[in-house]
Design a protein around this motif. Structure first.
Motif, PDB file in Angstrom:
ATOM      1  N   ARG A  58       0.823  -1.212   0.000  1.00  0.00           N
ATOM      2  CA  ARG A  58       0.000   0.000   0.000  1.00  0.00           C
ATOM      3  C   ARG A  58       0.856   1.262   0.000  1.00  0.00           C
ATOM      4  O   ARG A  58       0.558   2.228  -0.712  1.00  0.00           O
ATOM      5  N   PHE A  59       1.926   1.263   0.786  1.00  0.00           N
ATOM      6  CA  PHE A  59       2.782   2.436   0.824  1.00  0.00           C
ATOM      7  C   PHE A  59       3.530   2.620  -0.496  1.00  0.00           C
ATOM      8  O   PHE A  59       3.807   3.748  -0.904  1.00  0.00           O
ATOM      9  N   THR A  60       3.871   1.532  -1.163  1.00  0.00           N
ATOM     10  CA  THR A  60       4.524   1.654  -2.469  1.00  0.00           C
ATOM     11  C   THR A  60       3.584   2.314  -3.463  1.00  0.00           C
ATOM     12  O   THR A  60       3.987   3.172  -4.257  1.00  0.00           O
ATOM     13  N   GLN A  61       2.310   1.937  -3.445  1.00  0.00           N
ATOM     14  CA  GLN A  61       1.325   2.566  -4.313  1.00  0.00           C
ATOM     15  C   GLN A  61       1.199   4.061  -4.008  1.00  0.00           C
ATOM     16  O   GLN A  61       1.135   4.894  -4.914  1.00  0.00           O
ATOM     17  N   ALA A  62       1.185   4.397  -2.714  1.00  0.00           N
ATOM     18  CA  ALA A  62       1.084   5.799  -2.314  1.00  0.00           C
ATOM     19  C   ALA A  62       2.317   6.579  -2.755  1.00  0.00           C
ATOM     20  O   ALA A  62       2.219   7.731  -3.197  1.00  0.00           O
ATOM     21  N   VAL A  63       3.482   5.980  -2.639  1.00  0.00           N
ATOM     22  CA  VAL A  63       4.729   6.637  -3.027  1.00  0.00           C
ATOM     23  C   VAL A  63       4.758   6.891  -4.529  1.00  0.00           C
ATOM     24  O   VAL A  63       5.179   7.967  -4.993  1.00  0.00           O
ATOM     25  N   LEU A  64       4.327   5.929  -5.312  1.00  0.00           N
ATOM     26  CA  LEU A  64       4.313   6.114  -6.767  1.00  0.00           C
ATOM     27  C   LEU A  64       3.401   7.270  -7.161  1.00  0.00           C
ATOM     28  O   LEU A  64       3.737   8.058  -8.053  1.00  0.00           O
ATOM     29  N   GLN A  65       2.265   7.368  -6.506  1.00  0.00           N
ATOM     30  CA  GLN A  65       1.369   8.490  -6.784  1.00  0.00           C
ATOM     31  C   GLN A  65       1.996   9.807  -6.335  1.00  0.00           C
ATOM     32  O   GLN A  65       1.913  10.825  -7.043  1.00  0.00           O
ATOM     33  N   GLY A 106      18.698  16.481  -4.508  1.00  0.00           N
ATOM     34  CA  GLY A 106      17.990  17.210  -3.462  1.00  0.00           C
ATOM     35  C   GLY A 106      17.002  16.307  -2.764  1.00  0.00           C
ATOM     36  O   GLY A 106      17.057  15.079  -2.893  1.00  0.00           O
ATOM     37  N   GLY A 107      16.076  16.915  -2.024  1.00  0.00           N
ATOM     38  CA  GLY A 107      15.103  16.107  -1.307  1.00  0.00           C
ATOM     39  C   GLY A 107      13.953  16.940  -0.786  1.00  0.00           C
ATOM     40  O   GLY A 107      13.945  18.162  -0.888  1.00  0.00           O
ATOM     41  N   ARG A 108      12.973  16.266  -0.215  1.00  0.00           N
ATOM     42  CA  ARG A 108      11.808  16.939   0.357  1.00  0.00           C
ATOM     43  C   ARG A 108      11.145  16.036   1.388  1.00  0.00           C
ATOM     44  O   ARG A 108      11.327  14.812   1.396  1.00  0.00           O
ATOM     45  N   ALA A 109      10.368  16.653   2.267  1.00  0.00           N
ATOM     46  CA  ALA A 109       9.576  15.907   3.237  1.00  0.00           C
ATOM     47  C   ALA A 109       8.389  15.283   2.526  1.00  0.00           C
ATOM     48  O   ALA A 109       7.860  15.847   1.563  1.00  0.00           O
ATOM     49  N   CYS A 110       7.976  14.108   3.001  1.00  0.00           N
ATOM     50  CA  CYS A 110       6.870  13.395   2.365  1.00  0.00           C
ATOM     51  C   CYS A 110       5.915  12.891   3.442  1.00  0.00           C
ATOM     52  O   CYS A 110       6.121  11.804   3.995  1.00  0.00           O
ATOM     53  N   PRO A 111       4.865  13.652   3.776  1.00  0.00           N
ATOM     54  CA  PRO A 111       3.923  13.223   4.811  1.00  0.00           C
ATOM     55  C   PRO A 111       3.198  11.943   4.401  1.00  0.00           C
ATOM     56  O   PRO A 111       2.758  11.798   3.267  1.00  0.00           O
ATOM     57  N   MET A 112       3.093  11.004   5.326  1.00  0.00           N
ATOM     58  CA  MET A 112       2.373   9.757   5.095  1.00  0.00           C
ATOM     59  C   MET A 112       1.324   9.575   6.187  1.00  0.00           C
ATOM     60  O   MET A 112       1.354  10.231   7.228  1.00  0.00           O
ATOM     61  N   ALA A 113       0.408   8.633   5.966  1.00  0.00           N
ATOM     62  CA  ALA A 113      -0.727   8.466   6.863  1.00  0.00           C
ATOM     63  C   ALA A 113      -0.327   8.035   8.265  1.00  0.00           C
ATOM     64  O   ALA A 113      -0.862   8.534   9.243  1.00  0.00           O
ATOM     65  N   SER A 114       0.599   7.102   8.403  1.00  0.00           N
ATOM     66  CA  SER A 114       0.900   6.555   9.725  1.00  0.00           C
ATOM     67  C   SER A 114       2.390   6.487  10.024  1.00  0.00           C
ATOM     68  O   SER A 114       2.808   5.764  10.918  1.00  0.00           O
ATOM     69  N   CYS A 115       3.184   7.216   9.268  1.00  0.00           N
ATOM     70  CA  CYS A 115       4.624   7.258   9.542  1.00  0.00           C
ATOM     71  C   CYS A 115       5.212   8.487   8.852  1.00  0.00           C
ATOM     72  O   CYS A 115       4.519   9.221   8.157  1.00  0.00           O
ATOM     73  N   ARG A 116       6.505   8.696   9.064  1.00  0.00           N
ATOM     74  CA  ARG A 116       7.193   9.842   8.462  1.00  0.00           C
ATOM     75  C   ARG A 116       8.152   9.340   7.386  1.00  0.00           C
ATOM     76  O   ARG A 116       8.686   8.240   7.482  1.00  0.00           O
ATOM     77  N   ALA A 117       8.361  10.169   6.373  1.00  0.00           N
ATOM     78  CA  ALA A 117       9.240   9.762   5.279  1.00  0.00           C
ATOM     79  C   ALA A 117       9.929  10.974   4.667  1.00  0.00           C
ATOM     80  O   ALA A 117       9.399  12.087   4.695  1.00  0.00           O
ATOM     81  N   ALA A 118      11.113  10.728   4.130  1.00  0.00           N
ATOM     82  CA  ALA A 118      11.857  11.748   3.396  1.00  0.00           C
ATOM     83  C   ALA A 118      12.127  11.210   2.007  1.00  0.00           C
ATOM     84  O   ALA A 118      12.427  10.019   1.833  1.00  0.00           O
ATOM     85  N   CYS A 119      11.997  12.064   1.015  1.00  0.00           N
ATOM     86  CA  CYS A 119      12.232  11.673  -0.370  1.00  0.00           C
ATOM     87  C   CYS A 119      13.538  12.304  -0.848  1.00  0.00           C
ATOM     88  O   CYS A 119      13.715  13.525  -0.763  1.00  0.00           O
ATOM     89  N   ARG A 171      16.144   8.882 -10.543  1.00  0.00           N
ATOM     90  CA  ARG A 171      15.358   8.074  -9.618  1.00  0.00           C
ATOM     91  C   ARG A 171      15.135   8.822  -8.298  1.00  0.00           C
ATOM     92  O   ARG A 171      15.735   9.871  -8.069  1.00  0.00           O
ATOM     93  N   ALA A 172      14.287   8.263  -7.467  1.00  0.00           N
ATOM     94  CA  ALA A 172      14.022   8.833  -6.139  1.00  0.00           C
ATOM     95  C   ALA A 172      13.972   7.706  -5.116  1.00  0.00           C
ATOM     96  O   ALA A 172      13.532   6.595  -5.421  1.00  0.00           O
ATOM     97  N   VAL A 173      14.413   8.016  -3.902  1.00  0.00           N
ATOM     98  CA  VAL A 173      14.397   7.047  -2.809  1.00  0.00           C
ATOM     99  C   VAL A 173      13.603   7.643  -1.657  1.00  0.00           C
ATOM    100  O   VAL A 173      13.900   8.744  -1.191  1.00  0.00           O
ATOM    101  N   TYR A 174      12.595   6.910  -1.203  1.00  0.00           N
ATOM    102  CA  TYR A 174      11.800   7.309  -0.043  1.00  0.00           C
ATOM    103  C   TYR A 174      12.305   6.530   1.162  1.00  0.00           C
ATOM    104  O   TYR A 174      12.301   5.290   1.161  1.00  0.00           O
ATOM    105  N   ALA A 175      12.750   7.254   2.187  1.00  0.00           N
ATOM    106  CA  ALA A 175      13.246   6.641   3.419  1.00  0.00           C
ATOM    107  C   ALA A 175      12.211   6.852   4.523  1.00  0.00           C
ATOM    108  O   ALA A 175      11.791   7.985   4.775  1.00  0.00           O
ATOM    109  N   PHE A 176      11.795   5.777   5.184  1.00  0.00           N
ATOM    110  CA  PHE A 176      10.766   5.832   6.221  1.00  0.00           C
ATOM    111  C   PHE A 176      11.394   5.745   7.610  1.00  0.00           C
ATOM    112  O   PHE A 176      12.507   5.241   7.772  1.00  0.00           O
ATOM    113  N   ASP A 177      10.626   6.198   8.601  1.00  0.00           N
ATOM    114  CA  ASP A 177      11.141   6.201   9.968  1.00  0.00           C
ATOM    115  C   ASP A 177      10.997   4.853  10.659  1.00  0.00           C
ATOM    116  O   ASP A 177      11.401   4.694  11.809  1.00  0.00           O
TER     117      ASP A 177
END
Length: 206
Positions: free
Chosen positions: A76-83, A135-148, A155-161
């Protein structure tokens, strides 16, 4: 490796729809009420048993659904990240291409930025630690924190807490999802989850 296609339905909407409460199936409810009413007001173990059965049936169904939902968290989070990757293009910080910084210095700057922006020290996973960053940016998620983090190769890498359920650390078993030509690969590593996004047509240099 799992390859799945997904639509553009927002993750937050999927979460809202899935968690919307619902009643028991009407035929089950009707049959149980008919059975209990047949015994009038006499408190018997039979009527109590029927009530317990109803609770068990509804409870076990909800529990099974929750187990299924949790086991697919990484998907589910992969789908959210792609969007998110397709819809949001801005960056909160950029790295000067002319700056003469070592990779260690670059990673330290990323950790300092992410600690303030998203509340934890994020960095690239081991396999991508030597790839130049744009570069990078903050990426708010529903139940955790992530940085892009955006790599210079597109390419882009999303790192979760935290880690995400349903993901494997083994590179040969990493979950992969395709959406609108984009490819998302997700895995857990050292207590964190990572999702790598490759845009359409991306190929390794050389």
């Amino acid at each position: 490796m799992n390859v799945k296609s997904t639509g553009t339905t927002g993750f937050d909407q999927q979460l809202t729809d899935a968690l919307r409460p619902g009643g028991a199936p009407e035929d089950l409810r009707r049959n149980l009420l008919r059975a209990t009413q047949g015994y009038g007001h006499r408190p018997t173990w039979y009527t109590l048993g029927i009530a317990a059965t109803l609770v068990f049936l509804l409870g076990s169904g909800a529990w099974g659904w929750m187990l299924h939902w949790n086991s697919h968290e990484g998907e589910r989070f992969t789908q959210a990240v792609l969007q998110n990757y397709r819809e949001v293009q801005n960056m909160d910080f950029t790295l000067d291409a002319s700056a003469q910084e070592s990779m260690e210095q670059c990673m330290e700057r990323c950790k300092q930025w992410s600690s303030k922006a998203v509340g934890f020290a994020a960095h690239l996973p081991k396999g991508l630690a030597n790839h130049p960053l744009k570069g990078g940016r903050a990426c708010p998620m529903a139940s955790c924190r992530a940085a892009c983090f955006y790599l210079k190769d597109g390419r882009a890498v999303y790192a979760f807490d935290r880690t995400l359920k349903g993901l494997d650390a083994d590179s040969k078993k990493r979950s992969m999802i395709l959406a609108s030509g984009h490819r998302g690969t997700a895995w857990n590593e050292d207590g964190r989850a990572y999702i790598l996004v490759e845009p359409p047509g991306w190929r390794p240099a050389g």
